[in-house]
Design a protein around this motif. Structure first.
Motif, PDB file in Angstrom:
ATOM      1  N   PHE A 168       0.831  -1.203   0.000  1.00  0.00           N
ATOM      2  CA  PHE A 168       0.000   0.000   0.000  1.00  0.00           C
ATOM      3  C   PHE A 168       0.865   1.252   0.000  1.00  0.00           C
ATOM      4  CE2 PHE A 168      -2.535   3.225   2.369  1.00  0.00           C
ATOM      5  CZ  PHE A 168      -3.583   3.356   1.461  1.00  0.00           C
ATOM      6  N   ALA A 169       1.950   1.207   0.789  1.00  0.00           N
ATOM      7  CA  ALA A 169       2.862   2.358   0.844  1.00  0.00           C
ATOM      8  C   ALA A 169       3.492   2.610  -0.519  1.00  0.00           C
ATOM      9  CB  ALA A 169       3.938   2.118   1.899  1.00  0.00           C
ATOM     10  N   ASN A 170       3.920   1.546  -1.193  1.00  0.00           N
ATOM     11  CA  ASN A 170       4.527   1.703  -2.528  1.00  0.00           C
ATOM     12  C   ASN A 170       3.540   2.298  -3.521  1.00  0.00           C
ATOM     13  OD1 ASN A 170       6.981   0.638  -1.676  1.00  0.00           O
ATOM     14  ND2 ASN A 170       6.445  -1.456  -2.268  1.00  0.00           N
ATOM     15  N   LYS A 171       2.270   2.022  -3.306  1.00  0.00           N
ATOM     16  CA  LYS A 171       1.233   2.536  -4.205  1.00  0.00           C
ATOM     17  C   LYS A 171       0.985   4.023  -3.986  1.00  0.00           C
ATOM     18  CE  LYS A 171      -3.786   2.325  -4.852  1.00  0.00           C
ATOM     19  NZ  LYS A 171      -5.040   1.690  -4.369  1.00  0.00           N
ATOM     20  N   TYR A 173       2.953   6.291  -1.988  1.00  0.00           N
ATOM     21  CA  TYR A 173       4.105   7.188  -1.828  1.00  0.00           C
ATOM     22  C   TYR A 173       4.738   7.497  -3.180  1.00  0.00           C
ATOM     23  CZ  TYR A 173       4.059   6.813   3.276  1.00  0.00           C
ATOM     24  OH  TYR A 173       3.707   6.897   4.602  1.00  0.00           O
ATOM     25  N   THR A 174       4.096   8.326  -3.954  1.00  0.00           N
ATOM     26  CA  THR A 174       4.620   8.794  -5.229  1.00  0.00           C
ATOM     27  C   THR A 174       4.632  10.314  -5.210  1.00  0.00           C
ATOM     28  OG1 THR A 174       2.458   8.886  -6.323  1.00  0.00           O
ATOM     29  CG2 THR A 174       3.624   6.782  -6.407  1.00  0.00           C
ATOM     30  N   ALA A 175       5.473  10.908  -6.041  1.00  0.00           N
ATOM     31  CA  ALA A 175       5.671  12.364  -6.016  1.00  0.00           C
ATOM     32  C   ALA A 175       4.372  13.145  -6.166  1.00  0.00           C
ATOM     33  CB  ALA A 175       6.660  12.769  -7.104  1.00  0.00           C
ATOM     34  N   SER A 176       3.518  12.721  -7.082  1.00  0.00           N
ATOM     35  CA  SER A 176       2.278  13.471  -7.312  1.00  0.00           C
ATOM     36  C   SER A 176       1.265  13.318  -6.182  1.00  0.00           C
ATOM     37  CB  SER A 176       1.639  13.036  -8.640  1.00  0.00           C
ATOM     38  OG  SER A 176       1.350  11.648  -8.622  1.00  0.00           O
ATOM     39  N   ASN A 177       1.511  12.341  -5.308  1.00  0.00           N
ATOM     40  CA  ASN A 177       0.597  12.101  -4.188  1.00  0.00           C
ATOM     41  C   ASN A 177       1.048  12.784  -2.903  1.00  0.00           C
ATOM     42  OD1 ASN A 177      -1.539  10.670  -5.170  1.00  0.00           O
ATOM     43  ND2 ASN A 177      -0.949   8.701  -4.333  1.00  0.00           N
ATOM     44  N   ILE A 178       2.235  13.404  -2.955  1.00  0.00           N
ATOM     45  CA  ILE A 178       2.842  13.934  -1.735  1.00  0.00           C
ATOM     46  C   ILE A 178       3.022  15.446  -1.828  1.00  0.00           C
ATOM     47  CG2 ILE A 178       4.928  13.898  -0.282  1.00  0.00           C
ATOM     48  CD1 ILE A 178       5.386  11.033  -1.181  1.00  0.00           C
ATOM     49  N   MET A 179       2.865  16.098  -0.698  1.00  0.00           N
ATOM     50  CA  MET A 179       3.248  17.490  -0.603  1.00  0.00           C
ATOM     51  C   MET A 179       3.812  17.741   0.785  1.00  0.00           C
ATOM     52  SD  MET A 179      -0.215  19.695  -0.091  1.00  0.00           S
ATOM     53  CE  MET A 179       0.800  21.132   0.188  1.00  0.00           C
ATOM     54  N   ILE A 180       4.689  18.717   0.868  1.00  0.00           N
ATOM     55  CA  ILE A 180       5.318  19.098   2.122  1.00  0.00           C
ATOM     56  C   ILE A 180       4.741  20.438   2.556  1.00  0.00           C
ATOM     57  CG2 ILE A 180       7.493  19.537   3.325  1.00  0.00           C
ATOM     58  CD1 ILE A 180       7.281  16.717   2.237  1.00  0.00           C
ATOM     59  N   VAL A 181       4.298  20.514   3.799  1.00  0.00           N
ATOM     60  CA  VAL A 181       3.762  21.761   4.327  1.00  0.00           C
ATOM     61  C   VAL A 181       4.597  22.180   5.525  1.00  0.00           C
ATOM     62  CG1 VAL A 181       1.769  22.946   5.302  1.00  0.00           C
ATOM     63  CG2 VAL A 181       1.427  21.137   3.610  1.00  0.00           C
ATOM     64  N   GLY A 182       5.130  23.387   5.484  1.00  0.00           N
ATOM     65  CA  GLY A 182       5.906  23.914   6.597  1.00  0.00           C
ATOM     66  C   GLY A 182       5.294  25.192   7.116  1.00  0.00           C
ATOM     67  N   THR A 183       5.295  25.346   8.420  1.00  0.00           N
ATOM     68  CA  THR A 183       4.820  26.596   9.006  1.00  0.00           C
ATOM     69  C   THR A 183       5.947  27.234   9.803  1.00  0.00           C
ATOM     70  OG1 THR A 183       4.003  25.555  11.051  1.00  0.00           O
ATOM     71  CG2 THR A 183       2.482  25.665   9.186  1.00  0.00           C
ATOM     72  N   SER A 184       6.096  28.535   9.672  1.00  0.00           N
ATOM     73  CA  SER A 184       7.165  29.286  10.339  1.00  0.00           C
ATOM     74  C   SER A 184       8.538  28.726   9.984  1.00  0.00           C
ATOM     75  CB  SER A 184       6.950  29.286  11.862  1.00  0.00           C
ATOM     76  OG  SER A 184       5.737  29.901  12.195  1.00  0.00           O
ATOM     77  N   HIS A 203       8.030   8.234  -9.211  1.00  0.00           N
ATOM     78  CA  HIS A 203       7.251   9.159 -10.032  1.00  0.00           C
ATOM     79  C   HIS A 203       6.144   8.427 -10.789  1.00  0.00           C
ATOM     80  CE1 HIS A 203      10.678  11.779  -9.183  1.00  0.00           C
ATOM     81  NE2 HIS A 203       9.904  12.797  -9.553  1.00  0.00           N
ATOM     82  N   THR A 204       5.798   7.245 -10.303  1.00  0.00           N
ATOM     83  CA  THR A 204       4.706   6.490 -10.909  1.00  0.00           C
ATOM     84  C   THR A 204       3.404   7.288 -10.797  1.00  0.00           C
ATOM     85  OG1 THR A 204       5.734   4.396 -10.266  1.00  0.00           O
ATOM     86  CG2 THR A 204       3.393   4.337 -10.835  1.00  0.00           C
ATOM     87  N   VAL A 205       2.690   7.366 -11.903  1.00  0.00           N
ATOM     88  CA  VAL A 205       1.432   8.106 -11.892  1.00  0.00           C
ATOM     89  C   VAL A 205       0.361   7.228 -11.249  1.00  0.00           C
ATOM     90  CG1 VAL A 205      -0.350   9.212 -13.285  1.00  0.00           C
ATOM     91  CG2 VAL A 205       2.061   9.356 -13.974  1.00  0.00           C
ATOM     92  N   PRO A 206      -0.227   7.662 -10.137  1.00  0.00           N
ATOM     93  CA  PRO A 206      -1.238   6.833  -9.467  1.00  0.00           C
ATOM     94  C   PRO A 206      -2.491   6.699 -10.317  1.00  0.00           C
ATOM     95  CG  PRO A 206      -1.178   9.025  -8.511  1.00  0.00           C
ATOM     96  CD  PRO A 206      -0.015   8.950  -9.463  1.00  0.00           C
ATOM     97  N   SER A 207      -3.208   5.617 -10.096  1.00  0.00           N
ATOM     98  CA  SER A 207      -4.444   5.403 -10.840  1.00  0.00           C
ATOM     99  C   SER A 207      -5.477   6.446 -10.439  1.00  0.00           C
ATOM    100  CB  SER A 207      -4.991   3.994 -10.562  1.00  0.00           C
ATOM    101  OG  SER A 207      -5.191   3.798  -9.171  1.00  0.00           O
TER     102      SER A 207
END
Length: 437
Positions: A168-171, A173-184, A203-207
């Motif tokens: 499930f993690a391999n499915k 954890y792809t670049a287009s599914n992730i974002m980084i949010v930082g505060t301060s 960089h696999t494109v998720p379904s």
């Protein structure tokens, strides 16, 4: 003078939140990086992943819950103890949060193997909270799969080993599914850190996710303790004018009091106060492509019956007539709720994470509040009329008593403006029929 000082302090607080600059950049790794500079003494960095319970399939229901509990455990370079120890030495705090659409892993700090035990513990703790059980059941009745999947892995889960979680993690954890949010945090530093740590990200494109489909229906859960009744309707996706209008309707019919003492202002709050043992609250859950709106009533069987009748009458009233005072009061509460949701690091992380992952853009607090400025009384009446009821068969009377109460969850699909609800209470049973005029 006191009220004037309060207004001034609130306006200053609002100004500081509204003015917080939000920067969004696509990193070299393909991961979107969002930073919020609010000059707070504490900072946070969060990994927001499209790995919520709606991403589960029929063969791995519950796997998102397991994946959340893998966070901050042993890795190839660090043990869980070392991670916890280093975090404590830095005065930091690690947390993992699972929603129906996202998995959020966060680290907060001053500026400048399959763990079934934890899964079982969290499931047990959640089952002990009636509000969690009823809201989970309401989603299951409304959507069945996807958004209807529980946030907690059940006893019948097919997830039996770490390989299931890894798949499930391999499915997800792809670049287009992730974002980084930082505060301060410094945006450029956060961007460099992302490029450094995620060089080997897939960089696999998720379904394409299956669109949410609303079904509706009825559910009864026999449990000890007080009775709980949920009446829910198909809502609206988050960050839409319809969702904002439902927020106003939510506070128009909400039965919770704004002050500790007193009976409250609206009819439902006054009804709850008179019944003493009853709580009436409204909810409006918005997701990327659907929503769930409704009322939750808890108390003794007799009180739930009485409160439910009043609640439906209030919905019918809102569909036909809303006074200007009611509208202004509900609008003010909706605006305050929107502003308050941008106050904490955790809430801002979830808001911006959802917005960027599903729409590709960030909506500021000012933009969120602007939606409310456009509303008129007729808009709230129209959104109330759009709520729909379902025709239910007669509900069985068994197993509904003070000792063994029922939690009833209903979602609906017949035009509300033509719906009539009759509740019968005999020997502390709630007998319910929804019918079309």
């Amino acid at each position: 003078k006191f009220v004037g000082s309060l207004k001034l302090s609130f306006s200053r607080a609002y100004a500081s939140v509204a003015a917080s600059p939000v920067t969004v950049t696509k990193s070299k790794t393909g991961i979107t990086v969002v930073s919020v500079e609010d000059s707070a003494p504490a900072s946070s960095v969060s990994l927001v992943v499209k790995a919520g319970s709606r991403e589960e399939g029929t063969d791995n229901v519950g796997v998102a819950h397991f994946l959340k509990n893998f966070a901050f455990k042993n890795t190839s370079t660090r043990t869980a103890f070392r991670t916890a120890r280093e975090t404590e030495l830095l005065g930091g705090f690690l947390s993992a949060n699972l929603t129906r659409e996202n998995l959020i892993l966060s680290a907060e700090f001053l500026r400048g193997d399959l763990i079934k035990e934890s899964v079982n513990f969290e499931r047990g703790a959640a089952a002990a909270i009636p509000e969690v059980t009823t809201l989970n059941a309401a989603h299951a009745v409304a959507f069945r799969h996807g958004l209807g999947n529980s946030l907690f892995a059940g006893d019948s889960t097919k997830v039996s080993n770490s390989s299931d979680v890894r798949a499930f993690a391999n499915k997800v954890y792809t670049a287009s599914n992730i974002m980084i949010v930082g505060t301060s945090v410094n945006h450029n530093e956060l961007l460099k850190l992302t490029d450094s740590l995620f060089q080997n990200i897939s960089h696999t494109v998720p379904s394409t996710p299956i669109p949410s489909k609303y079904f509706g229906g009825e559910c009864r859960i026999s449990t000890p303790g007080d009775s709980h009744f949920v009446l829910a309707f198909l809502g609206a996706p988050a960050d839409t004018p319809e969702y904002a209008a439902l927020q106003v309707l939510r506070f128009l019919i909400d039965g919770e009091k704004s002050t500790k003492w007193g009976e409250g202002v609206n009819v439902l709050a006054q009804k709850a106060s008179k019944l003493n043992d009853t709580k009436i609250s409204s909810f409006n859950a918005g997701y990327s492509d659907a929503g769930l709106f409704g009322l939750h009533i808890s108390g003794t069987a007799t009180s739930v019956y009485s409160a439910a009748r009043v609640a439906v009458e209030q919905l019918k009233h809102a569909a036909n007539k809303i006074s200007n005072d009611e509208f202004v009061r509900a609008l003010a509460k909706a605006r305050f709720n929107a502003a308050a949701s941008y106050e904490t690091r955790a809430s801002k992380t979830e808001i911006f994470g959802n917005q960027v992952l599903f729409s590709g853009k960030v909506s500021t607090l000012a933009e969120a509040l602007t939606q409310f400025d456009r509303f008129k009384v007729e808009d709230i009446q129209n959104v109330c009329n759009s709520l729909r009821f379902i025709i239910l068969p007669d509900l069985a009377r068994e197993n509904f008593s003070e000792a063994e109460s029922d939690r009833i969850i209903l979602t609906s699909e017949i035009w509300f403006s033509f719906g009539v609800i009759h509740l019968w209470n005999e020997y502390q049973y709630v007998y319910q029929i929804l019918m079309n005029n």
